[in-house]
Motif scaffolding. Structure first.
Motif, PDB file in Angstrom:
ATOM      1  N   GLU A  54       0.832  -1.350  -0.085  1.00 19.08           N
ATOM      2  CA  GLU A  54      -0.003   0.128   0.044  1.00 19.08           C
ATOM      3  C   GLU A  54       0.901   1.107  -0.067  1.00 19.08           C
ATOM      4  O   GLU A  54       0.666   2.093  -0.768  1.00 19.08           O
ATOM      5  N   GLU A  55       1.880   1.084   0.969  1.00 22.05           N
ATOM      6  CA  GLU A  55       2.890   2.496   0.859  1.00 22.05           C
ATOM      7  C   GLU A  55       3.615   2.483  -0.582  1.00 22.05           C
ATOM      8  O   GLU A  55       3.826   3.601  -0.939  1.00 22.05           O
ATOM      9  N   ASP A  56       4.232   1.448  -0.944  1.00 17.08           N
ATOM     10  CA  ASP A  56       5.412   1.525  -1.835  1.00 17.08           C
ATOM     11  C   ASP A  56       4.558   1.764  -3.263  1.00 17.08           C
ATOM     12  O   ASP A  56       5.086   2.196  -4.287  1.00 17.08           O
ATOM     13  N   LEU A  57       3.285   1.397  -3.450  1.00 12.06           N
ATOM     14  CA  LEU A  57       2.470   1.422  -4.657  1.00 12.06           C
ATOM     15  C   LEU A  57       1.734   2.838  -4.837  1.00 12.06           C
ATOM     16  O   LEU A  57       0.837   2.360  -5.729  1.00 12.06           O
ATOM     17  N   GLN A  58       1.902   3.613  -3.931  1.00 16.32           N
ATOM     18  CA  GLN A  58       0.686   4.666  -3.695  1.00 16.32           C
ATOM     19  C   GLN A  58       0.665   5.484  -5.297  1.00 16.32           C
ATOM     20  O   GLN A  58      -0.235   5.596  -5.465  1.00 16.32           O
ATOM     21  N   SER A  59       1.880   5.498  -5.955  1.00 19.12           N
ATOM     22  CA  SER A  59       1.992   6.110  -7.221  1.00 19.12           C
ATOM     23  C   SER A  59       1.163   5.432  -8.267  1.00 19.12           C
ATOM     24  O   SER A  59       0.481   6.091  -9.061  1.00 19.12           O
ATOM     25  N   LEU A  60       1.357   4.085  -8.062  1.00 21.35           N
ATOM     26  CA  LEU A  60       0.497   3.290  -9.109  1.00 21.35           C
ATOM     27  C   LEU A  60      -0.826   3.419  -8.727  1.00 21.35           C
ATOM     28  O   LEU A  60      -1.849   3.401  -9.716  1.00 21.35           O
ATOM     29  N   PHE A  61      -1.228   3.323  -7.430  1.00 19.18           N
ATOM     30  CA  PHE A  61      -2.810   3.465  -7.253  1.00 19.18           C
ATOM     31  C   PHE A  61      -3.376   4.987  -7.716  1.00 19.18           C
ATOM     32  O   PHE A  61      -4.220   5.013  -8.240  1.00 19.18           O
ATOM     33  N   ASN A  62      -2.634   5.918  -7.639  1.00 22.50           N
ATOM     34  CA  ASN A  62      -2.994   7.268  -8.150  1.00 22.50           C
ATOM     35  C   ASN A  62      -3.087   7.259  -9.674  1.00 22.50           C
ATOM     36  O   ASN A  62      -3.888   7.992 -10.041  1.00 22.50           O
ATOM     37  N   ALA A  63      -2.139   6.653 -10.517  1.00 23.75           N
ATOM     38  CA  ALA A  63      -2.174   6.850 -11.662  1.00 23.75           C
ATOM     39  C   ALA A  63      -3.291   5.718 -12.190  1.00 23.75           C
ATOM     40  O   ALA A  63      -4.010   6.013 -13.169  1.00 23.75           O
ATOM     41  N   CYS A  64      -3.594   4.815 -11.422  1.00 25.58           N
ATOM     42  CA  CYS A  64      -4.895   3.911 -11.799  1.00 25.58           C
ATOM     43  C   CYS A  64      -6.156   4.587 -11.785  1.00 25.58           C
ATOM     44  O   CYS A  64      -7.044   4.620 -12.712  1.00 25.58           O
ATOM     45  N   LYS A  65      -6.239   5.615 -10.496  1.00 25.39           N
ATOM     46  CA  LYS A  65      -7.230   6.569 -10.460  1.00 25.39           C
ATOM     47  C   LYS A  65      -7.595   7.620 -11.629  1.00 25.39           C
ATOM     48  O   LYS A  65      -8.632   7.702 -12.060  1.00 25.39           O
TER      49      LYS A  65
END
Length: 146
Positions: A54-65
């Motif tokens: 969850e911490e390390d992939l935050q930029s991926l989650f933001n990009a997916c949004k």
């Protein structure tokens, strides 16, 4: 998505080409080495892994949004194993070609639960499991809920 031993790469693209890409220091071997988890994974191990991702992939989650990808294409031995397990467990819903196997979320969750419940010795016995990958593969995480 390409899961390697030391890193995992994500590329988000549309019909015209890549819109976002990043390599994360979250390869299967690196996660396994840093997690130092029990076998099978305990609920504490899973919570620790999920918090780390969850911490390390935050930029991926933001990009997916932002880009709202609709399909995950996987390129690695881990995805070959998932496809093989899906076929062997008779969860396959359609064969497209020698290198293209759709994996519906329902089948993914069934395989994931099988993997999480078993220790290494028992995972080796699962239909379709490729033994060489068991020593480097952490538990999968569903990114679609983020």
């Amino acid at each position: 998505m390409d899961i390697g031993g030391g890193s995992t790469e994500f590329i988000i693209a549309n019909k015209t080409g890549p819109t976002w890409m990043k390599s994360f220091d979250l390869g299967a071997s690196r996660i396994l080495e840093n997690l130092q988890a029990s076998d099978p994974l305990s609920s504490k191990d899973i919570s620790k892994l999920n918090a780390w991702l969850e911490e390390d992939l935050q930029s991926l989650f933001n990009a997916c949004k932002e880009y709202k990808p609709q399909i995950l294409l996987g390129s690695s031995g881990s995805f070959d194993t998932l496809a093989n397990m899906q076929f062997q467990m008779k969860l396959a819903t359609g064969y497209i070609s020698d290198n293209h196997y759709p994996l519906p979320l329902k089948a993914f969750y069934r395989i994931k639960e099988s993997l999480l419940e078993l220790n290494l010795e028992d995972r080796l016995k699962l239909p379709g499991m490729l033994a060489c990958l068991l020593y480097t593969s952490p538990s999968p995480r569903d990114l679609s809920t983020s």
